[in-house]
Design a protein around this motif. Structure first.
Motif, PDB file in Angstrom:
ATOM      1  N   ILE A   6       0.858  -1.199   0.000  1.00 37.47           N
ATOM      2  CA  ILE A   6       0.000   0.000   0.000  1.00 37.47           C
ATOM      3  C   ILE A   6       0.889   1.244   0.000  1.00 37.47           C
ATOM      4  O   ILE A   6       0.679   2.191  -0.767  1.00 37.47           O
ATOM      5  N   PHE A   7       1.913   1.230   0.874  1.00 39.65           N
ATOM      6  CA  PHE A   7       2.845   2.357   0.937  1.00 39.65           C
ATOM      7  C   PHE A   7       3.526   2.561  -0.414  1.00 39.65           C
ATOM      8  O   PHE A   7       3.628   3.692  -0.914  1.00 39.65           O
ATOM      9  N   ALA A   8       3.995   1.489  -1.010  1.00 40.47           N
ATOM     10  CA  ALA A   8       4.712   1.572  -2.293  1.00 40.47           C
ATOM     11  C   ALA A   8       3.832   2.187  -3.376  1.00 40.47           C
ATOM     12  O   ALA A   8       4.270   3.071  -4.127  1.00 40.47           O
ATOM     13  N   THR A   9       2.594   1.724  -3.447  1.00 39.80           N
ATOM     14  CA  THR A   9       1.664   2.233  -4.459  1.00 39.80           C
ATOM     15  C   THR A   9       1.399   3.719  -4.253  1.00 39.80           C
ATOM     16  O   THR A   9       1.405   4.517  -5.205  1.00 39.80           O
ATOM     17  N   ARG A  12       4.569   5.970  -5.079  1.00 44.96           N
ATOM     18  CA  ARG A  12       4.760   6.164  -6.513  1.00 44.96           C
ATOM     19  C   ARG A  12       3.697   7.116  -7.076  1.00 44.96           C
ATOM     20  O   ARG A  12       4.010   8.020  -7.847  1.00 44.96           O
ATOM     21  N   ARG A  13       2.457   6.929  -6.656  1.00 43.78           N
ATOM     22  CA  ARG A  13       1.359   7.767  -7.140  1.00 43.78           C
ATOM     23  C   ARG A  13       1.568   9.230  -6.738  1.00 43.78           C
ATOM     24  O   ARG A  13       1.450  10.143  -7.558  1.00 43.78           O
ATOM     25  N   MET A  14       1.945   9.452  -5.497  1.00 46.07           N
ATOM     26  CA  MET A  14       2.103  10.830  -5.016  1.00 46.07           C
ATOM     27  C   MET A  14       3.366  11.468  -5.587  1.00 46.07           C
ATOM     28  O   MET A  14       3.395  12.671  -5.826  1.00 46.07           O
ATOM     29  N   LEU A  20       7.967  14.862  -9.524  1.00 47.63           N
ATOM     30  CA  LEU A  20       9.374  14.605  -9.187  1.00 47.63           C
ATOM     31  C   LEU A  20       9.822  13.242  -9.697  1.00 47.63           C
ATOM     32  O   LEU A  20       9.046  12.285  -9.684  1.00 47.63           O
ATOM     33  N   SER A  21      11.081  13.169 -10.119  1.00 44.29           N
ATOM     34  CA  SER A  21      11.687  11.877 -10.428  1.00 44.29           C
ATOM     35  C   SER A  21      12.093  11.211  -9.112  1.00 44.29           C
ATOM     36  O   SER A  21      12.157  11.857  -8.059  1.00 44.29           O
ATOM     37  N   GLN A  22      12.393   9.908  -9.188  1.00 44.65           N
ATOM     38  CA  GLN A  22      12.910   9.227  -7.984  1.00 44.65           C
ATOM     39  C   GLN A  22      14.164   9.933  -7.479  1.00 44.65           C
ATOM     40  O   GLN A  22      14.362  10.110  -6.282  1.00 44.65           O
ATOM     41  N   GLU A  23      15.011  10.342  -8.424  1.00 46.19           N
ATOM     42  CA  GLU A  23      16.275  10.988  -8.049  1.00 46.19           C
ATOM     43  C   GLU A  23      16.024  12.331  -7.354  1.00 46.19           C
ATOM     44  O   GLU A  23      16.669  12.657  -6.351  1.00 46.19           O
ATOM     45  N   GLU A  24      15.100  13.104  -7.893  1.00 46.25           N
ATOM     46  CA  GLU A  24      14.806  14.414  -7.288  1.00 46.25           C
ATOM     47  C   GLU A  24      14.219  14.257  -5.888  1.00 46.25           C
ATOM     48  O   GLU A  24      14.587  14.975  -4.957  1.00 46.25           O
ATOM     49  N   GLY A  37      13.520   3.714  -5.216  1.00 48.68           N
ATOM     50  CA  GLY A  37      13.079   2.645  -6.114  1.00 48.68           C
ATOM     51  C   GLY A  37      12.716   1.384  -5.348  1.00 48.68           C
ATOM     52  O   GLY A  37      11.701   0.737  -5.637  1.00 48.68           O
ATOM     53  N   LEU A  38      13.523   1.032  -4.357  1.00 45.09           N
ATOM     54  CA  LEU A  38      13.221  -0.146  -3.527  1.00 45.09           C
ATOM     55  C   LEU A  38      11.880   0.022  -2.818  1.00 45.09           C
ATOM     56  O   LEU A  38      11.068  -0.904  -2.764  1.00 45.09           O
ATOM     57  N   LEU A  39      11.651   1.212  -2.288  1.00 42.33           N
ATOM     58  CA  LEU A  39      10.397   1.450  -1.564  1.00 42.33           C
ATOM     59  C   LEU A  39       9.197   1.361  -2.504  1.00 42.33           C
ATOM     60  O   LEU A  39       8.154   0.826  -2.136  1.00 42.33           O
ATOM     61  N   GLU A  40       9.370   1.865  -3.725  1.00 42.20           N
ATOM     62  CA  GLU A  40       8.244   1.829  -4.683  1.00 42.20           C
ATOM     63  C   GLU A  40       7.995   0.415  -5.218  1.00 42.20           C
ATOM     64  O   GLU A  40       6.971   0.167  -5.844  1.00 42.20           O
ATOM     65  N   ARG A  41       8.920  -0.492  -4.982  1.00 35.55           N
ATOM     66  CA  ARG A  41       8.710  -1.896  -5.338  1.00 35.55           C
ATOM     67  C   ARG A  41       8.379  -2.734  -4.101  1.00 35.55           C
ATOM     68  O   ARG A  41       8.349  -3.964  -4.168  1.00 35.55           O
ATOM     69  N   ALA A  42       8.155  -2.066  -2.975  1.00 38.24           N
ATOM     70  CA  ALA A  42       7.821  -2.750  -1.720  1.00 38.24           C
ATOM     71  C   ALA A  42       8.920  -3.723  -1.304  1.00 38.24           C
ATOM     72  O   ALA A  42       8.661  -4.721  -0.629  1.00 38.24           O
ATOM     73  N   ALA A  43      10.156  -3.414  -1.716  1.00 41.63           N
ATOM     74  CA  ALA A  43      11.280  -4.315  -1.444  1.00 41.63           C
ATOM     75  C   ALA A  43      11.996  -3.982  -0.140  1.00 41.63           C
ATOM     76  O   ALA A  43      12.919  -4.688   0.260  1.00 41.63           O
TER      77      ALA A  43
END
Lengths: 72, 72
Positions: A6-9, A12-14, A20-24, A37-43
């Motif tokens: 849920i957090f990952a989704t 990424r949505r917000m 913003l890019s992941q880097e920004e 990136g890891l967080l957005e993949r729930a990893a």
């Protein structure tokens, strides 16, 4: 759905909504780009302090990361 | 108030409401007893996975840990 997913989704949505890019976002929040990136993949399981920094940079209340869209 | 402190206040309040001791809650959630004490003193930053386990054992939605009583 598990809370990590849920957090990952929501992260990424917000992030997309903020334009913003992941880097920004990583740079602004003071965390590693790859970690976003890891967080957005729930990893990975972020700490409360990281959740707070991400919420601040995205301009949202921390609780919004836990919104389950499947409920709506 | 910082998010850690909000979390700490809510954790202690909800644990008391559930009638569980720190030791009982820690045992049920599979975490160290001393760690529950640290969290209730805002001395540590729990991971999302730990937040999820605590919410499950307390029977509350994870977002409730972020309720700021000062807002009400």
């Amino acid at each position: 759905m598990k809370l990590r997913e849920i957090f990952a989704t929501n992260l990424r949505r917000m992030r997309h909504a903020s334009g913003l890019s992941q880097e920004e976002l990583a740079h602004r929040a003071g965390i590693n780009r790859n970690y976003v990136g890891l967080l957005e993949r729930a990893a990975n399981s972020p700490t409360l302090d990281t959740i707070e920094r991400l919420a601040e940079e995205l301009g949202v209340a921390p609780a919004r990361f836990f919104d389950d869209q499947a409920d709506h």
